[in-house]
Design an enzyme around this catalytic site. Structure first.
Site, PDB file in Angstrom:
ATOM      1  N   CYS A 100       0.867  -1.186   0.000  1.00 34.86           N
ATOM      2  CA  CYS A 100       0.000   0.000   0.000  1.00 34.86           C
ATOM      3  C   CYS A 100       0.896   1.225   0.000  1.00 34.86           C
ATOM      4  O   CYS A 100       1.750   1.368   0.860  1.00 34.86           O
ATOM      5  CB  CYS A 100      -0.884  -0.027   1.241  1.00 34.86           C
ATOM      6  N   CYS A 104      -3.338   7.607  -1.477  1.00 31.17           N
ATOM      7  CA  CYS A 104      -4.629   7.731  -2.175  1.00 31.17           C
ATOM      8  C   CYS A 104      -5.732   8.286  -1.286  1.00 31.17           C
ATOM      9  O   CYS A 104      -6.640   8.949  -1.786  1.00 31.17           O
ATOM     10  CB  CYS A 104      -5.072   6.381  -2.710  1.00 31.17           C
ATOM     11  N   THR A 191      -4.295   4.734   7.468  1.00 28.03           N
ATOM     12  CA  THR A 191      -3.263   4.359   6.500  1.00 28.03           C
ATOM     13  C   THR A 191      -2.341   5.543   6.235  1.00 28.03           C
ATOM     14  O   THR A 191      -2.801   6.622   5.878  1.00 28.03           O
ATOM     15  CB  THR A 191      -3.939   3.928   5.178  1.00 28.03           C
ATOM     16  N   GLU A 257      -0.412   1.467   9.308  1.00 27.99           N
ATOM     17  CA  GLU A 257      -1.667   2.023   9.813  1.00 27.99           C
ATOM     18  C   GLU A 257      -1.475   2.396  11.280  1.00 27.99           C
ATOM     19  O   GLU A 257      -0.651   1.783  11.969  1.00 27.99           O
ATOM     20  CB  GLU A 257      -2.825   1.008   9.712  1.00 27.99           C
ATOM     21  N   HIS A 292     -12.746   5.916  -2.944  1.00 30.68           N
ATOM     22  CA  HIS A 292     -11.772   4.959  -2.420  1.00 30.68           C
ATOM     23  C   HIS A 292     -12.099   3.536  -2.895  1.00 30.68           C
ATOM     24  O   HIS A 292     -11.198   2.704  -3.034  1.00 30.68           O
ATOM     25  CB  HIS A 292     -11.691   5.034  -0.892  1.00 30.68           C
ATOM     26  N   TYR A 296      -9.437   0.913  -5.227  1.00 26.09           N
ATOM     27  CA  TYR A 296      -9.051  -0.486  -5.054  1.00 26.09           C
ATOM     28  C   TYR A 296      -9.053  -1.264  -6.372  1.00 26.09           C
ATOM     29  O   TYR A 296      -8.434  -2.323  -6.470  1.00 26.09           O
ATOM     30  CB  TYR A 296      -9.982  -1.167  -4.034  1.00 26.09           C
ATOM     31  N   CYS A 299      -5.042  -0.155  -7.122  1.00 27.02           N
ATOM     32  CA  CYS A 299      -3.907  -0.558  -6.279  1.00 27.02           C
ATOM     33  C   CYS A 299      -3.871  -2.061  -6.063  1.00 27.02           C
ATOM     34  O   CYS A 299      -2.820  -2.692  -6.160  1.00 27.02           O
ATOM     35  CB  CYS A 299      -3.922   0.192  -4.954  1.00 27.02           C
ATOM     36  N   GLU A 447      -7.140  -5.766   3.960  1.00 26.80           N
ATOM     37  CA  GLU A 447      -7.647  -4.463   3.553  1.00 26.80           C
ATOM     38  C   GLU A 447      -8.622  -4.580   2.388  1.00 26.80           C
ATOM     39  O   GLU A 447      -9.525  -3.754   2.235  1.00 26.80           O
ATOM     40  CB  GLU A 447      -6.512  -3.510   3.206  1.00 26.80           C
TER      41      GLU A 447
HETATM   42 FE1  SF4 Z   1      -3.307   1.917   0.020  1.00 22.31          FE
HETATM   43 FE2  SF4 Z   1      -4.755   1.104  -2.051  1.00 22.31          FE
HETATM   44 FE3  SF4 Z   1      -5.835   2.699  -0.177  1.00 22.31          FE
HETATM   45 FE4  SF4 Z   1      -3.989   3.599  -1.929  1.00 22.31          FE
HETATM   46  S1  SF4 Z   1      -6.083   2.878  -2.411  1.00 22.31           S
HETATM   47  S2  SF4 Z   1      -4.073   4.014   0.248  1.00 22.31           S
HETATM   48  S3  SF4 Z   1      -2.658   1.832  -2.102  1.00 22.31           S
HETATM   49  S4  SF4 Z   1      -5.092   0.586   0.070  1.00 22.31           S
HETATM   50 FE    FE Z   2      -7.211   1.626   2.043  1.00 26.31          FE
END
Ligand code: SF4
Ligand code: FE
Length: 483
Positions: A100, A104, A191, A257, A292, A296, A299, A447
């Site tokens: 991660c 983001c 995070t 985190e 968000h 996902y 990422c 996650e």
């Molecule tokens: Fe982490 Fe993915 Fe959230 Fe970005 S979108 S902060 S990489 S979990």
């Molecule tokens: Fe996240």
């Protein structure tokens, strides 16, 4: 100059005076801490790649607000192409870090707060959008990392914020002054907070009038007086203290985190984005969560690419790349991973412009994206473990491999195909372990379940956005039903 180098970013974090605790101890300098440094390296990659001409289109964008090229992580989406490029950027970073990269949440908070403050001002005559624009331009010019803080501890889930036995279980305003507000409470699972310059706080659920004091959004530097952080444990985290590069699986990158406590933190007026307008709490939550959930689809897919590659390498080293069931499992992993990417791209392509002017994803498709993410990475992990074999969790340590007496034994008995070193075989198995069970499993596996909202949160949104009434009517029309 709106783009910092990776090194400038690291040094800027070093200069901050954050209050960070890990395993009962205060960490004076997270930048050089062996357990925390890999997470900083992941964020650093968002700066390093932005410096490379070949990634300029994905990693940066022209800001109409400051008239300069900015890092895409600080950008306000101006088109559906921007939304798609966001997802592609996240896939790229997942591929480069297998972790991660944490930046983001701030980008998603930026875009949610941008449109919500605009609509709140229209309804209430407040000046939150103006406050946000000032903050946003500062962040873009300085190329800062902003954490997005939404998740309150929540206590008794059946009770509203104001009805909790302990009033601090949701973050709230405890004092209103002429020059600003004072807040108390905490945000859990934050995070990247220890790698951020600023934090945007947002409410975590839709609220009623009794929750007025909890309907609050603002931004403050992470080293503001009264803020402190308790870093979470991760499976196998203390392997990072051992100094080797094999057993950790991914020695360079990670994520982090922390529970972030706000103990009477003062927020000046020009940093407030919501303060009591409770009916806008739900809008802010829905938009942030939507962005968000889109994230996902980028990422997790990038990290999935690394895991699929690792499984295929393990198959090569085991001498079974041509076995039909192995080939089929790898095809299945790719099918699942690309399905997630399809969802990320689709909710972006179907995005629309908000009244404030930025672009928002299609909420239904973004929620479908995240719902799939709560399942597919688990199956991808299962298949990777199947292909890897049990050695990924029973192999001796790097210390044994390096030992004069034990090393040759490890070399001899854990070799796969004769042309590949035992060390390389152990390296790829440890990477699979790291992604499925170790520190990176926080960001990839669990996650996928709970990040950006647990599965039920998406199902509520799917129920709300799915337009079942229209679908019933379609069926009645086809069946010639008149009621
Ligand atoms: Fe982490 Fe993915 Fe959230 Fe970005 S979108 S902060 S990489 S979990
Ligand atoms: Fe996240």
């Amino acid at each position: 100059m709106a783009l910092k180098t990776g090194e400038e970013y690291i040094e800027s974090i070093r200069r901050m005076n954050m209050q960070i605790y890990y395993m009962g101890e205060k960490i004076d300098n997270p930048v050089d801490h062996p357990v925390l440094r890999p997470s900083l390296n992941s964020v650093r990659m968002t700066y390093d790649l932005a410096q490379k001409p070949e990634y300029q289109n994905l990693m940066t964008a022209m800001s109409p607000y400051i008239g300069e090229r900015v890092n895409r992580f600080t950008h306000i989406h101006q088109s559906t192409e921007d939304l798609r490029n966001k997802v592609k950027m996240q896939r790229l970073l997942g591929q480069k870090t297998a972790a991660c990269f944490q930046r983001c949440v701030g980008m998603d908070a930026f875009n949610a707060v941008f449109s919500t403050t605009y609509e709140c001002d229209k309804a209430h005559g407040t000046h939150y959008h103006e406050n946000f624009l000032k903050f946003m331009k500062y962040v873009q010019k300085e190329d800062l990392v902003v954490d997005g803080a939404m998740t309150d501890p929540k206590g008794d889930r059946s009770k509203a914020p104001h009805a909790q036995a302990d009033p601090d279980l949701y973050l709230r305003v405890v004092e209103r002054r002429d020059d600003g507000i004072v807040v108390c409470g905490a945000k859990a699972h934050q995070t990247g907070i220890i790698n951020s310059h600023e934090v945007i706080v947002m409410p975590t659920i839709a609220m009623g009038e009794d929750d007025k004091d909890y309907a609050v959004s603002f931004a403050v530097p992470v080293d503001t007086k009264g803020i402190f952080m308790l870093v979470g444990r991760q499976s196998c985290d203390t392997r990072k203290l051992e100094g080797g590069t094999i057993d950790v699986g991914n020695s360079e990158f990670g994520g982090v985190e922390a529970l972030t406590v706000f103990d009477h933190v003062f927020v000046p007026n020009d940093r407030i984005f919501l303060n009591g307008e409770y009916e806008f709490a739900g809008m802010l939550v829905e938009r942030f969560a939507g962005y968000h959930r889109q994230s996902y689809g980028g990422c997790k897919v990038g990290v999935g690419d690394v895991l699929i590659g690792a499984a295929a390498v393990a198959a090569d080293y085991n001498g079974v790349p041509k076995a039909s069931h192995i080939k089929d499992k790898i095809i299945e992993m790719q099918h699942l991973n690309e399905t997630l990417y399809c969802c990320g791209i689709a909710c972006s392509s179907e995005g629309t412009q908000t009244p404030a002017g930025n672009y928002m994803i299609d909420l239904l498709l973004a929620n479908v994206c995240k719902q799939n993410v709560t399942r597919f990475p688990y199956e991808i992990c299962r298949l990777a473990e199947d292909i890897a074999g049990g050695l990924m969790v029973t192999a001796p340590s790097e210390k044994d491999l390096r030992d004069e007496k034990l090393g040759p034994v490890v070399e001899k008995y854990f070799r796969g195909t004769a042309d590949v070193s035992t060390e390389n075989r152990l390296r790829i198995l440890r990477l699979i372990e790291n992604l499925t069970l170790g520190t990176a499993a926080v960001g990839y596996r669990t996650e996928s379940m709970h990040g950006a909202g647990s599965p039920q949160a998406q199902r509520i949104m799917i129920a709300r956005q799915g337009n079942l009434a229209m679908k019933k009517q379609l069926a009645k029309d086809i069946a010639h039903i008149t009621e």
